[in-house]
Design a protein around this motif. Structure first.
Motif, PDB file in Angstrom:
ATOM      1  N   GLY A  76       0.815  -1.216   0.000  1.00 55.56           N
ATOM      2  CA  GLY A  76       0.000   0.000   0.000  1.00 55.56           C
ATOM      3  C   GLY A  76       0.845   1.260   0.000  1.00 55.56           C
ATOM      4  N   HIS A  77       1.892   1.267   0.800  1.00 61.50           N
ATOM      5  CA  HIS A  77       2.807   2.404   0.871  1.00 61.50           C
ATOM      6  C   HIS A  77       3.548   2.567  -0.471  1.00 61.50           C
ATOM      7  CE1 HIS A  77       5.645   5.274   2.555  1.00 61.50           C
ATOM      8  NE2 HIS A  77       6.625   4.539   2.068  1.00 61.50           N
ATOM      9  N   VAL A  78       3.898   1.441  -1.084  1.00 59.04           N
ATOM     10  CA  VAL A  78       4.619   1.471  -2.356  1.00 59.04           C
ATOM     11  C   VAL A  78       3.752   2.095  -3.442  1.00 59.04           C
ATOM     12  CG1 VAL A  78       5.679   0.030  -4.146  1.00 59.04           C
ATOM     13  CG2 VAL A  78       6.049  -0.510  -1.738  1.00 59.04           C
ATOM     14  N   ILE A  79       2.477   1.757  -3.459  1.00 58.00           N
ATOM     15  CA  ILE A  79       1.565   2.306  -4.466  1.00 58.00           C
ATOM     16  C   ILE A  79       1.419   3.819  -4.297  1.00 58.00           C
ATOM     17  CG2 ILE A  79      -0.848   2.306  -5.246  1.00 58.00           C
ATOM     18  CD1 ILE A  79       0.749  -0.111  -6.161  1.00 58.00           C
ATOM     19  N   GLU A  80       1.386   4.294  -3.051  1.00 61.54           N
ATOM     20  CA  GLU A  80       1.228   5.726  -2.786  1.00 61.54           C
ATOM     21  C   GLU A  80       2.490   6.524  -3.155  1.00 61.54           C
ATOM     22  OE1 GLU A  80       0.076   6.258   1.277  1.00 61.54           O
ATOM     23  OE2 GLU A  80      -1.624   4.881   1.085  1.00 61.54           O
ATOM     24  N   HIS A  81       3.656   5.950  -2.933  1.00 60.31           N
ATOM     25  CA  HIS A  81       4.934   6.648  -3.161  1.00 60.31           C
ATOM     26  C   HIS A  81       5.898   5.750  -3.943  1.00 60.31           C
ATOM     27  CE1 HIS A  81       3.528   9.470  -0.106  1.00 60.31           C
ATOM     28  NE2 HIS A  81       3.330   8.453   0.706  1.00 60.31           N
ATOM     29  N   PRO A  82       5.613   5.471  -5.202  1.00 55.32           N
ATOM     30  CA  PRO A  82       6.449   4.506  -5.934  1.00 55.32           C
ATOM     31  C   PRO A  82       7.888   4.988  -6.183  1.00 55.32           C
ATOM     32  CG  PRO A  82       4.858   5.523  -7.415  1.00 55.32           C
ATOM     33  CD  PRO A  82       4.526   5.983  -6.027  1.00 55.32           C
ATOM     34  N   TYR A  83       8.078   6.221  -6.589  1.00 49.16           N
ATOM     35  CA  TYR A  83       9.426   6.705  -6.898  1.00 49.16           C
ATOM     36  C   TYR A  83      10.275   6.834  -5.644  1.00 49.16           C
ATOM     37  CZ  TYR A  83       7.420   7.636 -11.454  1.00 49.16           C
ATOM     38  OH  TYR A  83       6.805   7.506 -12.660  1.00 49.16           O
ATOM     39  N   ARG A  84       9.657   7.333  -4.603  1.00 48.46           N
ATOM     40  CA  ARG A  84      10.377   7.472  -3.334  1.00 48.46           C
ATOM     41  C   ARG A  84      10.792   6.101  -2.815  1.00 48.46           C
ATOM     42  NH1 ARG A  84       7.819   9.580   2.296  1.00 48.46           N
ATOM     43  NH2 ARG A  84       9.603   9.044   3.569  1.00 48.46           N
ATOM     44  N   THR A  85       9.889   5.131  -2.893  1.00 51.67           N
ATOM     45  CA  THR A  85      10.191   3.786  -2.416  1.00 51.67           C
ATOM     46  C   THR A  85      11.312   3.144  -3.234  1.00 51.67           C
ATOM     47  OG1 THR A  85       7.885   3.531  -1.737  1.00 51.67           O
ATOM     48  CG2 THR A  85       9.190   1.530  -1.903  1.00 51.67           C
ATOM     49  N   LEU A  86      11.266   3.307  -4.539  1.00 56.28           N
ATOM     50  CA  LEU A  86      12.325   2.754  -5.382  1.00 56.28           C
ATOM     51  C   LEU A  86      13.673   3.410  -5.094  1.00 56.28           C
ATOM     52  CD1 LEU A  86      10.536   2.292  -8.815  1.00 56.28           C
ATOM     53  CD2 LEU A  86      11.364   0.526  -7.269  1.00 56.28           C
TER      54      LEU A  86
END
Length: 124
Positions: A76-86
């Motif tokens: 869920g967090h990855v979907i909200e902030h994909p670039y930041r997470t990557l």
């Protein structure tokens, strides 16, 4: 031109711990059998030329697995902030890889010092 080091006495062992670089290291202690000289030459040369790559790879691989687990568990967090997470995952893997490399170099240096101490003991 190769820079070979042939060690024939205990005093020359200190060259292994100096800042000099040697392409090939050979032991030729007169009071040791040829097989022991060969054994220690191979062992010491392996840690002398260690680059930390194996430990760096192990850290990189484990951090990659941890990043994948994080992506799965925190989807869920990855979907909200994909670039930041990557970007965070990339930085995490990079830092862990460099840390592994430094640790590998440090452990190789410790092992080299231990080998030198052991060789000094057996060569009288």
């Amino acid at each position: 031109m190769e820079n070979n080091l042939v060690i024939t006495n205990k005093e020359a062992l200190s060259l292994l711990l100096s800042n000099s670089t040697f392409d090939r290291i050979t032991f030729n202690f007169p009071n040791l059998k040829a097989s022991y000289n060969q054994y220690w030459s191979e062992k010491v040369e392996k840690v002398y030329h260690a680059c930390g790559c194996t430990t760096g790879f192990q850290f990189m691989f484990s951090s990659f697995i941890m990043s994948i687990l994080y992506l799965v568990l925190r989807f869920g967090h990855v979907i909200e902030h994909p670039y930041r997470t990557l970007m965070e995952g990339f930085v995490f893997i990079l830092v862990m890889t460099l840390l592994g490399k430094v640790i590998g170099l440090f452990l190789a240096r410790i092992k080299l010092m231990w080998y030198v101490r052991e060789i000094k003991k057996i060569t009288f």
